[in-house]
Structure formats: structure tokens, C-alpha cells
Design a protein around this motif. Sequence first.
Motif, PDB file in Angstrom:
ATOM      1  N   THR A  54     -10.064  64.249 -19.331  1.00 32.83           N
ATOM      2  CA  THR A  54     -10.270  63.299 -18.252  1.00 32.83           C
ATOM      3  C   THR A  54     -10.108  63.967 -16.892  1.00 32.83           C
ATOM      4  OG1 THR A  54      -9.580  61.159 -17.341  1.00 32.83           O
ATOM      5  CG2 THR A  54      -7.855  62.503 -18.336  1.00 32.83           C
ATOM      6  N   ARG A  55     -11.002  63.598 -15.983  1.00 33.68           N
ATOM      7  CA  ARG A  55     -10.872  64.066 -14.599  1.00 33.68           C
ATOM      8  C   ARG A  55      -9.923  63.103 -13.907  1.00 33.68           C
ATOM      9  NH1 ARG A  55     -13.791  63.222  -9.787  1.00 33.68           N
ATOM     10  NH2 ARG A  55     -15.382  62.082 -10.913  1.00 33.68           N
ATOM     11  N   VAL A  56      -8.719  63.578 -13.644  1.00 35.91           N
ATOM     12  CA  VAL A  56      -7.687  62.734 -13.064  1.00 35.91           C
ATOM     13  C   VAL A  56      -7.930  62.553 -11.570  1.00 35.91           C
ATOM     14  CG1 VAL A  56      -5.203  62.424 -12.727  1.00 35.91           C
ATOM     15  CG2 VAL A  56      -6.051  63.437 -14.854  1.00 35.91           C
ATOM     16  N   THR A  57      -8.081  63.648 -10.847  1.00 42.33           N
ATOM     17  CA  THR A  57      -8.378  63.614  -9.411  1.00 42.33           C
ATOM     18  C   THR A  57      -9.278  64.790  -9.080  1.00 42.33           C
ATOM     19  OG1 THR A  57      -6.494  64.995  -8.800  1.00 42.33           O
ATOM     20  CG2 THR A  57      -6.133  62.609  -8.792  1.00 42.33           C
ATOM     21  N   GLY A  58     -10.145  64.611  -8.095  1.00 41.71           N
ATOM     22  CA  GLY A  58     -10.980  65.727  -7.638  1.00 41.71           C
ATOM     23  C   GLY A  58     -11.496  66.551  -8.795  1.00 41.71           C
ATOM     24  N   ALA A  62      -7.518  67.056 -17.003  1.00 42.76           N
ATOM     25  CA  ALA A  62      -6.466  67.143 -18.023  1.00 42.76           C
ATOM     26  C   ALA A  62      -7.092  66.986 -19.398  1.00 42.76           C
ATOM     27  CB  ALA A  62      -5.418  66.052 -17.805  1.00 42.76           C
ATOM     28  N   SER A  63      -6.485  67.669 -20.386  1.00 45.07           N
ATOM     29  CA  SER A  63      -6.968  67.505 -21.754  1.00 45.07           C
ATOM     30  C   SER A  63      -5.840  67.757 -22.738  1.00 45.07           C
ATOM     31  CB  SER A  63      -8.143  68.449 -22.035  1.00 45.07           C
ATOM     32  OG  SER A  63      -7.717  69.792 -22.012  1.00 45.07           O
ATOM     33  N   GLY A  64      -6.069  67.282 -23.948  1.00 44.21           N
ATOM     34  CA  GLY A  64      -5.099  67.452 -25.018  1.00 44.21           C
ATOM     35  C   GLY A  64      -5.528  66.666 -26.233  1.00 44.21           C
ATOM     36  N   ARG A  65      -4.540  66.407 -27.101  1.00 41.46           N
ATOM     37  CA  ARG A  65      -4.794  65.675 -28.339  1.00 41.46           C
ATOM     38  C   ARG A  65      -3.733  64.602 -28.532  1.00 41.46           C
ATOM     39  NH1 ARG A  65      -8.739  67.170 -31.245  1.00 41.46           N
ATOM     40  NH2 ARG A  65      -9.606  69.239 -31.090  1.00 41.46           N
ATOM     41  N   PHE A  66      -4.152  63.517 -29.148  1.00 41.41           N
ATOM     42  CA  PHE A  66      -3.213  62.459 -29.513  1.00 41.41           C
ATOM     43  C   PHE A  66      -2.490  62.889 -30.786  1.00 41.41           C
ATOM     44  CE2 PHE A  66      -6.222  60.409 -26.746  1.00 41.41           C
ATOM     45  CZ  PHE A  66      -5.379  59.706 -25.910  1.00 41.41           C
ATOM     46  N   ILE A  67      -1.185  62.791 -30.756  1.00 37.35           N
ATOM     47  CA  ILE A  67      -0.345  63.216 -31.871  1.00 37.35           C
ATOM     48  C   ILE A  67       0.058  62.015 -32.721  1.00 37.35           C
ATOM     49  CG2 ILE A  67       1.869  64.292 -32.475  1.00 37.35           C
ATOM     50  CD1 ILE A  67       1.521  65.822 -29.701  1.00 37.35           C
ATOM     51  N   SER A  68       0.460  60.933 -32.052  1.00 41.56           N
ATOM     52  CA  SER A  68       0.910  59.734 -32.745  1.00 41.56           C
ATOM     53  C   SER A  68       0.467  58.509 -31.954  1.00 41.56           C
ATOM     54  CB  SER A  68       2.439  59.753 -32.872  1.00 41.56           C
ATOM     55  OG  SER A  68       2.909  58.573 -33.465  1.00 41.56           O
ATOM     56  N   VAL A  69      -0.038  57.513 -32.656  1.00 45.72           N
ATOM     57  CA  VAL A  69      -0.436  56.251 -32.039  1.00 45.72           C
ATOM     58  C   VAL A  69       0.155  55.141 -32.908  1.00 45.72           C
ATOM     59  CG1 VAL A  69      -2.351  54.805 -31.283  1.00 45.72           C
ATOM     60  CG2 VAL A  69      -2.577  57.303 -31.171  1.00 45.72           C
ATOM     61  N   ASP A  70       1.240  54.556 -32.428  1.00 44.76           N
ATOM     62  CA  ASP A  70       1.958  53.503 -33.152  1.00 44.76           C
ATOM     63  C   ASP A  70       1.733  52.207 -32.373  1.00 44.76           C
ATOM     64  OD1 ASP A  70       3.688  51.968 -34.660  1.00 44.76           O
ATOM     65  OD2 ASP A  70       5.498  53.072 -34.082  1.00 44.76           O
ATOM     66  N   PRO A  71       0.782  51.369 -32.807  1.00 44.59           N
ATOM     67  CA  PRO A  71       0.362  50.219 -32.002  1.00 44.59           C
ATOM     68  C   PRO A  71       1.505  49.393 -31.413  1.00 44.59           C
ATOM     69  CG  PRO A  71      -1.061  50.428 -33.886  1.00 44.59           C
ATOM     70  CD  PRO A  71       0.056  51.434 -34.065  1.00 44.59           C
ATOM     71  N   SER A  78      -0.491  65.531 -26.425  1.00 46.21           N
ATOM     72  CA  SER A  78      -0.297  66.789 -25.712  1.00 46.21           C
ATOM     73  C   SER A  78      -1.017  66.685 -24.367  1.00 46.21           C
ATOM     74  CB  SER A  78      -0.812  67.965 -26.534  1.00 46.21           C
ATOM     75  OG  SER A  78      -2.210  67.888 -26.723  1.00 46.21           O
ATOM     76  N   TRP A  79      -0.604  67.547 -23.427  1.00 50.89           N
ATOM     77  CA  TRP A  79      -1.111  67.459 -22.053  1.00 50.89           C
ATOM     78  C   TRP A  79      -1.218  68.849 -21.461  1.00 50.89           C
ATOM     79  CZ3 TRP A  79      -2.652  63.579 -18.763  1.00 50.89           C
ATOM     80  CH2 TRP A  79      -2.693  63.872 -17.402  1.00 50.89           C
ATOM     81  N   GLY A  80      -2.202  69.027 -20.643  1.00 45.87           N
ATOM     82  CA  GLY A  80      -2.347  70.248 -19.858  1.00 45.87           C
ATOM     83  C   GLY A  80      -3.577  70.129 -18.984  1.00 45.87           C
ATOM     84  N   TRP A  81      -3.778  71.130 -18.152  1.00 52.35           N
ATOM     85  CA  TRP A  81      -4.863  71.105 -17.169  1.00 52.35           C
ATOM     86  C   TRP A  81      -5.917  72.149 -17.508  1.00 52.35           C
ATOM     87  CZ3 TRP A  81      -4.880  67.072 -14.091  1.00 52.35           C
ATOM     88  CH2 TRP A  81      -3.680  66.433 -13.804  1.00 52.35           C
ATOM     89  N   ASP A  82      -7.171  71.678 -17.687  1.00 54.45           N
ATOM     90  CA  ASP A  82      -8.306  72.605 -17.822  1.00 54.45           C
ATOM     91  C   ASP A  82      -8.557  73.277 -16.484  1.00 54.45           C
ATOM     92  OD1 ASP A  82      -8.762  71.975 -20.458  1.00 54.45           O
ATOM     93  OD2 ASP A  82     -10.411  70.594 -20.050  1.00 54.45           O
ATOM     94  N   SER A  83      -8.370  72.508 -15.432  1.00 49.40           N
ATOM     95  CA  SER A  83      -8.510  73.039 -14.078  1.00 49.40           C
ATOM     96  C   SER A  83      -7.555  72.262 -13.192  1.00 49.40           C
ATOM     97  CB  SER A  83      -9.948  72.886 -13.578  1.00 49.40           C
ATOM     98  OG  SER A  83     -10.303  71.516 -13.479  1.00 49.40           O
ATOM     99  N   GLY A  84      -7.110  72.907 -12.144  1.00 47.87           N
ATOM    100  CA  GLY A  84      -6.169  72.279 -11.239  1.00 47.87           C
ATOM    101  C   GLY A  84      -5.165  73.301 -10.743  1.00 47.87           C
ATOM    102  N   PRO A  85      -4.284  72.874  -9.875  1.00 49.38           N
ATOM    103  CA  PRO A  85      -3.389  73.808  -9.197  1.00 49.38           C
ATOM    104  C   PRO A  85      -2.176  74.260 -10.008  1.00 49.38           C
ATOM    105  CG  PRO A  85      -2.973  71.591  -8.424  1.00 49.38           C
ATOM    106  CD  PRO A  85      -4.152  71.512  -9.363  1.00 49.38           C
ATOM    107  N   PRO A  90      -3.937  73.379 -21.296  1.00 54.16           N
ATOM    108  CA  PRO A  90      -4.170  72.237 -22.170  1.00 54.16           C
ATOM    109  C   PRO A  90      -3.337  72.332 -23.440  1.00 54.16           C
ATOM    110  CG  PRO A  90      -6.239  73.036 -21.310  1.00 54.16           C
ATOM    111  CD  PRO A  90      -5.189  74.035 -20.900  1.00 54.16           C
ATOM    112  N   GLY A  91      -2.715  71.226 -23.789  1.00 57.75           N
ATOM    113  CA  GLY A  91      -1.943  71.146 -25.011  1.00 57.75           C
ATOM    114  C   GLY A  91      -0.572  71.796 -24.958  1.00 57.75           C
ATOM    115  N   SER A  92      -0.154  72.331 -23.809  1.00 58.27           N
ATOM    116  CA  SER A  92       1.106  73.077 -23.739  1.00 58.27           C
ATOM    117  C   SER A  92       2.329  72.204 -23.483  1.00 58.27           C
ATOM    118  CB  SER A  92       1.020  74.151 -22.660  1.00 58.27           C
ATOM    119  OG  SER A  92       0.910  73.567 -21.373  1.00 58.27           O
TER     120      SER A  92
END
Length: 163
Positions: A54-58, A62-71, A78-85, A90-92
Motif C-alpha cells: 500500500t502507498r501510505v503517503t507520497g 509499505a508491504s508485508g504479509r498477514f500472519i494471523s487474522v482472528d475475526p 509483518s511490516w516494512g517499507w518498499d520505499s521511503g525514508p 518489508p517484512g522486517s
Amino acid sequence: MTIPPTPMDTVTLERRIAALPETVFGFLTDREQWLSWMGADGSFSFEPGGSYRTRVTGQNIASGRFISVDPHRRIVFSWGWDSGPLPVPPGSSTIEITLAPTPDGTLLRLIHSGLPSSEACEAHAESWQHYVDRLATRAEGGDPGPDAWLRDEPESDRNPSEG
């Protein structure tokens, strides 16, 4: 309630939201609802092992993978930046969001762990506060308005009538 000390690589945020956990959970597992509080665009596969980008800003993507989804109770990804400051690949890092019912709605608790530095923690703490505020407003039926942080959008993505 006592919150245990936060490790140096972790951001912890709690927020009471005047909406049912089911309502709040929808804003964490539906693309259009997610983008109504954070991000300009993106693709999401809201299931364990599913990816997102997802393009969060400008140009900050951010990208990653869903690990657990408990409704209605918990989502971990997971979270990380493909691009950004910030140097958070990603995923770290990992984000865990839990939703607990309260008499007046939901207690949201966000824990973002695995961040590489105090600077990354400070930046993500500020960002999560901004976005959880927007999420709360949406879940409570309000409109947080346009995200001021999207003003960094590239010129090519702006509507020509906006200048």
C-alpha cells in the motif's frame, strides 16, 4: 491497567474507540475501509499468508504479509517499507492489533515490534498515533477528512483541479 515496559524496538499504543470490535475489525480487513483511514491505494489479501502492498503517503510504500487474522479480536502482519525514508525493509517488523470489547465500545491495542532504531520507533509511534486517530474517527461513524500527510503525493497523482 498496567502496561509492561516497552522494549526499545517496539511501539505500543492503546486507544478506546466508541464502536463495536466487529466494526473496528472491518476497518482492518476490508480494502476500501482500510484506505478510508490510511493510504492512497493498495492491494490486500486479508488472510494468513496473504500479502499486502500500500502507498501510505507520497512515494512511501509499505508491504508485508498477514500472519494471523482472528475475526473481531486480533490481526497480526509483518511490516516494512518498499520505499521511503526509514530503513525498515518489508517484512522486517511485526504489527499486532488486538480488539477487546469494553462497555462503551472497543479497546484497541497496537504493538509494532522489531523496529531497527529509536528513530524508527519515534517515527512509527507518531505515524501510528496519526492513523489510529483516523481509524477511530471512521469506526465511530465520522469522517477524518483528507489525510494531510498525503500532501506529499507525486505531481502525476494529483487531480489537475487541485493545482
